[in-house]
Design a protein around this motif. Structure first.
Motif, PDB file in Angstrom:
ATOM      1  N   UNK A  63       2.509   1.747  -3.499  1.00 61.75           N
ATOM      2  CA  UNK A  63       1.373   2.330  -4.420  1.00 61.75           C
ATOM      3  C   UNK A  63       1.001   3.736  -4.270  1.00 61.75           C
ATOM      4  N   UNK A  64       0.953   4.285  -2.830  1.00 59.88           N
ATOM      5  CA  UNK A  64       0.862   5.733  -2.590  1.00 59.88           C
ATOM      6  C   UNK A  64       1.971   6.480  -3.121  1.00 59.88           C
ATOM      7  N   UNK A  65       3.147   6.125  -2.909  1.00 61.59           N
ATOM      8  CA  UNK A  65       4.285   6.813  -3.017  1.00 61.59           C
ATOM      9  C   UNK A  65       4.267   6.908  -4.698  1.00 61.59           C
ATOM     10  N   UNK A  66       3.864   6.033  -5.452  1.00 65.76           N
ATOM     11  CA  UNK A  66       3.821   6.149  -6.832  1.00 65.76           C
ATOM     12  C   UNK A  66       2.840   6.983  -7.269  1.00 65.76           C
ATOM     13  N   UNK A  67       1.826   7.003  -6.635  1.00 65.16           N
ATOM     14  CA  UNK A  67       0.772   8.027  -7.013  1.00 65.16           C
ATOM     15  C   UNK A  67       0.998   9.292  -6.678  1.00 65.16           C
ATOM     16  N   UNK A  68       1.703   9.736  -5.551  1.00 65.21           N
ATOM     17  CA  UNK A  68       2.404  10.827  -5.176  1.00 65.21           C
ATOM     18  C   UNK A  68       3.347  11.376  -6.386  1.00 65.21           C
ATOM     19  N   UNK A  69       4.000  10.737  -6.708  1.00 68.56           N
ATOM     20  CA  UNK A  69       5.032  11.083  -7.583  1.00 68.56           C
ATOM     21  C   UNK A  69       4.410  11.411  -9.164  1.00 68.56           C
ATOM     22  N   UNK A  70       3.101  10.808  -9.168  1.00 68.31           N
ATOM     23  CA  UNK A  70       2.413  11.041 -10.356  1.00 68.31           C
ATOM     24  C   UNK A  70       1.760  12.445 -10.603  1.00 68.31           C
ATOM     25  N   UNK A  71       1.238  12.973  -9.046  1.00 69.01           N
ATOM     26  CA  UNK A  71       0.597  14.063  -9.023  1.00 69.01           C
ATOM     27  C   UNK A  71       1.535  15.306  -9.101  1.00 69.01           C
ATOM     28  N   UNK A  72       1.846  15.475 -10.164  1.00 68.84           N
ATOM     29  CA  UNK A  72       3.000  16.640 -10.448  1.00 68.84           C
ATOM     30  C   UNK A  72       2.469  18.030 -10.751  1.00 68.84           C
ATOM     31  N   UNK A  73       1.192  18.246 -11.141  1.00 74.14           N
ATOM     32  CA  UNK A  73       0.580  19.447 -11.786  1.00 74.14           C
ATOM     33  C   UNK A  73       0.327  20.210 -10.359  1.00 74.14           C
ATOM     34  N   UNK A  74       0.209  21.406 -10.677  1.00 74.04           N
ATOM     35  CA  UNK A  74      -0.204  22.485  -9.498  1.00 74.04           C
ATOM     36  C   UNK A  74      -1.488  22.219  -9.210  1.00 74.04           C
ATOM     37  N   UNK A  75      -2.434  21.687 -10.089  1.00 70.92           N
ATOM     38  CA  UNK A  75      -3.935  21.403  -9.851  1.00 70.92           C
ATOM     39  C   UNK A  75      -3.878  20.277  -9.014  1.00 70.92           C
ATOM     40  N   UNK A  76      -3.017  19.345  -8.863  1.00 67.38           N
ATOM     41  CA  UNK A  76      -3.066  18.288  -7.965  1.00 67.38           C
ATOM     42  C   UNK A  76      -2.424  18.696  -6.589  1.00 67.38           C
ATOM     43  N   UNK A  77      -2.107  19.803  -6.124  1.00 71.63           N
ATOM     44  CA  UNK A  77      -1.660  20.064  -4.851  1.00 71.63           C
ATOM     45  C   UNK A  77      -2.328  19.668  -3.708  1.00 71.63           C
ATOM     46  N   UNK A  78      -3.777  19.980  -3.624  1.00 70.61           N
ATOM     47  CA  UNK A  78      -4.764  19.434  -2.781  1.00 70.61           C
ATOM     48  C   UNK A  78      -4.393  17.767  -2.492  1.00 70.61           C
ATOM     49  N   UNK A  79      -4.503  17.289  -3.585  1.00 75.06           N
ATOM     50  CA  UNK A  79      -4.337  15.607  -3.641  1.00 75.06           C
ATOM     51  C   UNK A  79      -2.999  15.208  -3.256  1.00 75.06           C
ATOM     52  N   UNK A  80      -2.170  15.928  -3.684  1.00 69.30           N
ATOM     53  CA  UNK A  80      -0.643  15.493  -2.770  1.00 69.30           C
ATOM     54  C   UNK A  80      -0.690  15.562  -1.603  1.00 69.30           C
ATOM     55  N   UNK A  81      -1.166  16.680  -1.097  1.00 71.77           N
ATOM     56  CA  UNK A  81      -1.454  16.799   0.380  1.00 71.77           C
ATOM     57  C   UNK A  81      -2.083  15.841   1.360  1.00 71.77           C
ATOM     58  N   UNK A  82      -3.287  15.362   0.484  1.00 71.80           N
ATOM     59  CA  UNK A  82      -4.121  14.321   1.092  1.00 71.80           C
ATOM     60  C   UNK A  82      -3.256  12.894   0.903  1.00 71.80           C
TER      61      UNK A  82
ATOM     62  N   UNK B  57       0.951  -1.151  -0.087  1.00 73.17           N
ATOM     63  CA  UNK B  57      -0.130   0.040   0.007  1.00 73.17           C
ATOM     64  C   UNK B  57       0.892   1.148  -0.068  1.00 73.17           C
ATOM     65  N   UNK B  58       1.920   1.227   0.856  1.00 69.52           N
ATOM     66  CA  UNK B  58       2.891   2.482   0.806  1.00 69.52           C
ATOM     67  C   UNK B  58       3.400   2.617  -0.569  1.00 69.52           C
TER      68      UNK B  58
END
Length: 241
Positions: free
Chosen positions: A42-61, A39-40
């Motif tokens: 997969x979350x780290x891969x997802x975090x790395x994929x959220x690179x756009x400024x629009x994804x700031x909130x998602x990266x925080x979550x 799980x960790x």
């Protein structure tokens, strides 16, 4: 002539630990470690994929969830450490800022308390105790989870830190239905559930593990009824010299 290797021989299987024993809990924790690591990742891969400024909130979550995964991993390590109790293992203890830990757990549970309409209050004085690393955090999570479950909306849960003689004490007092003396006498038995806990999901191991971790730290868990209703659960640790 081709040399033949001897056939594999059967190996004796060790006996399974008793159901409800610390060793059984440690076995379960060991089985969960692998999936949690997945799980960790997969979350780290997802975090790395959220690179756009629009994804700031998602990266925080995602970052917040990763923080909780780290804490859960540490909890599993504590269950594994607890498993050494009935094997006679020596679990190292260290000093802990009791008031700081209590404050951090109150903060962690405040969002859920607010969502349920329960006021989560804290009071106390600074004191340094001794515990198995991470034990106090896990014990308070168990006690706060239980308290918030049984306290109705509009009620309150109090976390109080104080000292008595050579002890550091953290009391969690709820405004639920409380327990009878008979229920208190069984509360730390593995898989046992009181009348207020039979309608919720869970294993019935929370208080069992809490009591075991406190005992491994040289402390104890105390349960009692409040004069105004509800349960008083006290995590007791030895004070650091």
């Amino acid at each position: 002539m081709t040399k033949r290797l001897p056939a594999p021989a059967p190996v004796p299987a060790p006996p399974l630990p008793a159901v409800g024993s610390p060793s059984m809990a440690a076995v379960a924790a060991h089985q969960v470690r692998g999936p949690l690591s997945s799980v960790r990742l997969r979350l780290e891969l997802l975090q790395d994929a959220l690179t756009d400024a629009a994804h700031t909130a998602a990266r925080r979550e995602v970052s917040g969830v990763l923080h909780e995964v780290d804490r859960l991993s540490h909890v599993l390590e504590q269950v594994l450490a607890w498993g050494t109790v009935d094997r006679g293992g020596d679990t190292p203890v260290e000093t802990v800022d009791v008031l700081s830990v209590a404050a951090s757990r109150v903060d962690a549970w405040s969002a859920l308390a607010s969502d349920r309409g329960v006021r989560l209050r804290m009071d106390g004085t600074a004191v340094t105790g001794r515990h198995v690393r991470g034990s106090l955090e896990q014990v308070l999570d168990v006690l706060l989870d239980n308290a918030l479950h049984v306290t109705p909306g509009g009620g309150s849960v109090l976390v109080a830190v104080h000292t008595a003689a050579s002890e550091a004490r953290v009391e969690v007092r709820d405004q639920g239905p409380g327990m009878t003396n008979e229920e208190i006498s069984h509360a730390c038995e593995p898989f046992w559930r009181g009348s207020s806990g039979r309608d919720r999901k869970g294993t019935g191991l929370g208080l069992t593990i809490a009591a075991g971790l406190l005992a491994a730290s040289g402390g104890r868990l105390e349960l009692g009824r409040s004069l105004v209703g509800g349960l008083r659960a006290v995590a007791v640790l030895p004070r650091a010299e």
